[in-house]
Design a protein around this motif. Structure first.
Motif, PDB file in Angstrom:
ATOM      1  N   LYS A  44     -69.119  52.215 -22.450  1.00 31.97           N
ATOM      2  CA  LYS A  44     -68.149  53.158 -23.014  1.00 31.97           C
ATOM      3  C   LYS A  44     -68.917  54.349 -23.575  1.00 31.97           C
ATOM      4  CE  LYS A  44     -64.682  49.758 -24.312  1.00 31.97           C
ATOM      5  NZ  LYS A  44     -63.958  49.134 -25.413  1.00 31.97           N
ATOM      6  N   ASN A  45     -68.709  55.495 -22.965  1.00 28.86           N
ATOM      7  CA  ASN A  45     -69.379  56.731 -23.385  1.00 28.86           C
ATOM      8  C   ASN A  45     -70.890  56.536 -23.442  1.00 28.86           C
ATOM      9  OD1 ASN A  45     -66.845  57.967 -23.585  1.00 28.86           O
ATOM     10  ND2 ASN A  45     -66.609  57.224 -25.673  1.00 28.86           N
ATOM     11  N   ASP A  46     -71.487  56.604 -24.637  1.00 32.24           N
ATOM     12  CA  ASP A  46     -72.942  56.476 -24.789  1.00 32.24           C
ATOM     13  C   ASP A  46     -73.328  55.097 -25.315  1.00 32.24           C
ATOM     14  OD1 ASP A  46     -72.015  56.631 -27.361  1.00 32.24           O
ATOM     15  OD2 ASP A  46     -73.371  58.211 -28.010  1.00 32.24           O
ATOM     16  N   ARG A  47     -72.467  54.103 -25.105  1.00 27.94           N
ATOM     17  CA  ARG A  47     -72.674  52.763 -25.653  1.00 27.94           C
ATOM     18  C   ARG A  47     -72.579  51.711 -24.549  1.00 27.94           C
ATOM     19  NH1 ARG A  47     -69.034  49.024 -28.644  1.00 27.94           N
ATOM     20  NH2 ARG A  47     -70.254  48.133 -30.331  1.00 27.94           N
ATOM     21  N   ILE A  48     -73.506  50.754 -24.599  1.00 31.84           N
ATOM     22  CA  ILE A  48     -73.491  49.620 -23.677  1.00 31.84           C
ATOM     23  C   ILE A  48     -73.431  48.347 -24.512  1.00 31.84           C
ATOM     24  CG2 ILE A  48     -74.800  48.308 -21.958  1.00 31.84           C
ATOM     25  CD1 ILE A  48     -76.074  50.978 -21.126  1.00 31.84           C
ATOM     26  N   SER A  49     -72.483  47.487 -24.193  1.00 34.06           N
ATOM     27  CA  SER A  49     -72.380  46.184 -24.850  1.00 34.06           C
ATOM     28  C   SER A  49     -72.634  45.109 -23.805  1.00 34.06           C
ATOM     29  CB  SER A  49     -70.995  45.985 -25.465  1.00 34.06           C
ATOM     30  OG  SER A  49     -70.777  46.906 -26.512  1.00 34.06           O
ATOM     31  N   ILE A  50     -73.577  44.237 -24.101  1.00 33.84           N
ATOM     32  CA  ILE A  50     -73.899  43.114 -23.218  1.00 33.84           C
ATOM     33  C   ILE A  50     -73.382  41.864 -23.903  1.00 33.84           C
ATOM     34  CG2 ILE A  50     -75.755  41.840 -22.083  1.00 33.84           C
ATOM     35  CD1 ILE A  50     -77.323  44.554 -22.122  1.00 33.84           C
ATOM     36  N   ILE A  51     -72.553  41.103 -23.182  1.00 28.25           N
ATOM     37  CA  ILE A  51     -71.832  39.976 -23.766  1.00 28.25           C
ATOM     38  C   ILE A  51     -72.290  38.674 -23.118  1.00 28.25           C
ATOM     39  CG2 ILE A  51     -69.544  38.991 -24.161  1.00 28.25           C
ATOM     40  CD1 ILE A  51     -68.918  42.242 -23.386  1.00 28.25           C
ATOM     41  N   TYR A  52     -72.699  37.724 -23.967  1.00 33.94           N
ATOM     42  CA  TYR A  52     -73.090  36.393 -23.524  1.00 33.94           C
ATOM     43  C   TYR A  52     -71.984  35.438 -23.949  1.00 33.94           C
ATOM     44  CZ  TYR A  52     -77.599  38.686 -23.122  1.00 33.94           C
ATOM     45  OH  TYR A  52     -78.603  39.552 -22.799  1.00 33.94           O
ATOM     46  N   GLN A  53     -71.311  34.842 -22.987  1.00 36.68           N
ATOM     47  CA  GLN A  53     -70.194  33.938 -23.247  1.00 36.68           C
ATOM     48  C   GLN A  53     -70.654  32.510 -22.977  1.00 36.68           C
ATOM     49  OE1 GLN A  53     -66.811  35.129 -23.912  1.00 36.68           O
ATOM     50  NE2 GLN A  53     -66.450  33.004 -24.461  1.00 36.68           N
ATOM     51  N   ALA A  54     -70.642  31.667 -24.015  1.00 36.67           N
ATOM     52  CA  ALA A  54     -71.039  30.266 -23.855  1.00 36.67           C
ATOM     53  C   ALA A  54     -69.996  29.545 -23.019  1.00 36.67           C
ATOM     54  CB  ALA A  54     -71.190  29.598 -25.215  1.00 36.67           C
ATOM     55  N   THR A  55     -70.450  28.763 -22.053  1.00 34.30           N
ATOM     56  CA  THR A  55     -69.514  28.085 -21.161  1.00 34.30           C
ATOM     57  C   THR A  55     -68.939  26.815 -21.786  1.00 34.30           C
ATOM     58  OG1 THR A  55     -71.368  26.986 -20.085  1.00 34.30           O
ATOM     59  CG2 THR A  55     -70.545  28.987 -19.056  1.00 34.30           C
ATOM     60  N   LYS A  56     -69.613  26.238 -22.748  1.00 33.17           N
ATOM     61  CA  LYS A  56     -69.161  24.966 -23.315  1.00 33.17           C
ATOM     62  C   LYS A  56     -68.098  25.129 -24.396  1.00 33.17           C
ATOM     63  CE  LYS A  56     -73.302  22.376 -22.301  1.00 33.17           C
ATOM     64  NZ  LYS A  56     -74.423  21.626 -22.822  1.00 33.17           N
ATOM     65  N   ASN A  57     -68.245  26.108 -25.276  1.00 32.87           N
ATOM     66  CA  ASN A  57     -67.331  26.175 -26.419  1.00 32.87           C
ATOM     67  C   ASN A  57     -66.704  27.549 -26.648  1.00 32.87           C
ATOM     68  OD1 ASN A  57     -69.407  27.651 -27.456  1.00 32.87           O
ATOM     69  ND2 ASN A  57     -69.948  26.199 -29.052  1.00 32.87           N
ATOM     70  N   ALA A  58     -66.789  28.435 -25.702  1.00 38.30           N
ATOM     71  CA  ALA A  58     -66.161  29.763 -25.770  1.00 38.30           C
ATOM     72  C   ALA A  58     -66.708  30.653 -26.879  1.00 38.30           C
ATOM     73  CB  ALA A  58     -64.645  29.639 -25.881  1.00 38.30           C
ATOM     74  N   SER A  59     -67.871  30.341 -27.404  1.00 35.85           N
ATOM     75  CA  SER A  59     -68.508  31.251 -28.364  1.00 35.85           C
ATOM     76  C   SER A  59     -69.029  32.459 -27.602  1.00 35.85           C
ATOM     77  CB  SER A  59     -69.659  30.553 -29.080  1.00 35.85           C
ATOM     78  OG  SER A  59     -69.165  29.502 -29.862  1.00 35.85           O
ATOM     79  N   ARG A  60     -69.204  33.542 -28.328  1.00 37.59           N
ATOM     80  CA  ARG A  60     -69.600  34.781 -27.673  1.00 37.59           C
ATOM     81  C   ARG A  60     -70.583  35.558 -28.549  1.00 37.59           C
ATOM     82  NH1 ARG A  60     -65.095  38.994 -25.544  1.00 37.59           N
ATOM     83  NH2 ARG A  60     -65.237  39.862 -27.615  1.00 37.59           N
ATOM     84  N   LEU A  61     -71.615  36.100 -27.907  1.00 32.68           N
ATOM     85  CA  LEU A  61     -72.593  36.950 -28.574  1.00 32.68           C
ATOM     86  C   LEU A  61     -72.558  38.316 -27.902  1.00 32.68           C
ATOM     87  CD1 LEU A  61     -75.024  37.417 -30.492  1.00 32.68           C
ATOM     88  CD2 LEU A  61     -76.485  36.629 -28.613  1.00 32.68           C
ATOM     89  N   THR A  62     -72.377  39.371 -28.703  1.00 33.17           N
ATOM     90  CA  THR A  62     -72.337  40.730 -28.165  1.00 33.17           C
ATOM     91  C   THR A  62     -73.509  41.525 -28.725  1.00 33.17           C
ATOM     92  OG1 THR A  62     -69.925  40.641 -28.033  1.00 33.17           O
ATOM     93  CG2 THR A  62     -70.943  42.823 -27.914  1.00 33.17           C
ATOM     94  N   VAL A  63     -74.278  42.113 -27.809  1.00 33.72           N
ATOM     95  CA  VAL A  63     -75.421  42.955 -28.170  1.00 33.72           C
ATOM     96  C   VAL A  63     -75.084  44.367 -27.703  1.00 33.72           C
ATOM     97  CG1 VAL A  63     -77.886  43.353 -27.871  1.00 33.72           C
ATOM     98  CG2 VAL A  63     -76.985  41.006 -27.833  1.00 33.72           C
ATOM     99  N   SER A  64     -74.983  45.306 -28.654  1.00 30.20           N
ATOM    100  CA  SER A  64     -74.570  46.675 -28.311  1.00 30.20           C
ATOM    101  C   SER A  64     -75.678  47.678 -28.614  1.00 30.20           C
ATOM    102  CB  SER A  64     -73.311  47.064 -29.089  1.00 30.20           C
ATOM    103  OG  SER A  64     -72.231  46.237 -28.711  1.00 30.20           O
ATOM    104  N   TRP A  65     -75.877  48.566 -27.643  1.00 29.36           N
ATOM    105  CA  TRP A  65     -76.860  49.639 -27.739  1.00 29.36           C
ATOM    106  C   TRP A  65     -76.126  50.972 -27.765  1.00 29.36           C
ATOM    107  CZ3 TRP A  65     -82.139  48.592 -27.669  1.00 29.36           C
ATOM    108  CH2 TRP A  65     -82.514  47.304 -27.288  1.00 29.36           C
ATOM    109  N   SER A  66     -76.611  51.894 -28.574  1.00 32.87           N
ATOM    110  CA  SER A  66     -76.077  53.250 -28.607  1.00 32.87           C
ATOM    111  C   SER A  66     -77.198  54.195 -28.181  1.00 32.87           C
ATOM    112  CB  SER A  66     -75.600  53.588 -30.024  1.00 32.87           C
ATOM    113  OG  SER A  66     -75.127  54.907 -30.080  1.00 32.87           O
ATOM    114  N   PHE A  67     -76.903  55.061 -27.226  1.00 24.34           N
ATOM    115  CA  PHE A  67     -77.918  55.942 -26.655  1.00 24.34           C
ATOM    116  C   PHE A  67     -77.636  57.388 -27.032  1.00 24.34           C
ATOM    117  CE2 PHE A  67     -77.686  52.163 -24.065  1.00 24.34           C
ATOM    118  CZ  PHE A  67     -79.014  51.816 -23.938  1.00 24.34           C
ATOM    119  N   GLN A  68     -78.608  58.010 -27.678  1.00 23.58           N
ATOM    120  CA  GLN A  68     -78.522  59.423 -28.048  1.00 23.58           C
ATOM    121  C   GLN A  68     -79.634  60.177 -27.310  1.00 23.58           C
ATOM    122  OE1 GLN A  68     -75.871  60.266 -29.914  1.00 23.58           O
ATOM    123  NE2 GLN A  68     -75.385  58.085 -29.926  1.00 23.58           N
TER     124      GLN A  68
END
Length: 111
Positions: free
Chosen positions: A64-88
């Motif tokens: 989205k615009n100048d931002r990238i979010s990489i999402i890791y979705q656990a297959t066993k329990n639906a937990s989610r980790l989001t790592v977001s970078w902002s680029f200037q």
């Protein structure tokens, strides 16, 4: 000006001062200086101590615009980790990591 391009599971970000790339298949990211000399190369997924839920996960991403979010979705329990970078133009910032766990209905920020 920052340019973000995606091509076959790879994301490339370029600016006059750096280049950044991430490969979704290998989960490796690279950071280069303005002359395309390698500064850093590493696995992207953060290590979370005690979070076995992310040993088996699927990966997706959003741009989205100048931002990238990489999402890791656990297959066993639906937990989610989001790592977001902002680029200037002159810098990159890594936003606080967002860990969502439906097990205890909590959302945690990992700094």
């Amino acid at each position: 000006m920052v340019k973000i391009n995606e091509n076959q599971h790879k994301i490339h970000v370029t600016s006059p001062t750096y280049a950044w790339e991430w490969d979704a298949e290998t989960d490796i990211f690279n950071l280069y200086d303005a002359n395309l000399r390698l500064i850093s190369r590493a696995k992207h997924k953060p290590l979370i101590i005690g979070a076995e839920m992310f040993l088996d996960s699927t990966t997706s991403y959003q741009i989205k615009n100048d931002r990238i979010s990489i999402i890791y979705q656990a297959t066993k329990n639906a937990s989610r980790l989001t790592v977001s970078w902002s680029f200037q133009m002159d810098f990159i910032s890594l936003e606080p990591l967002l860990l969502e766990s439906p097990v205890d209905s909590d959302i945690a920020q990992i700094i």
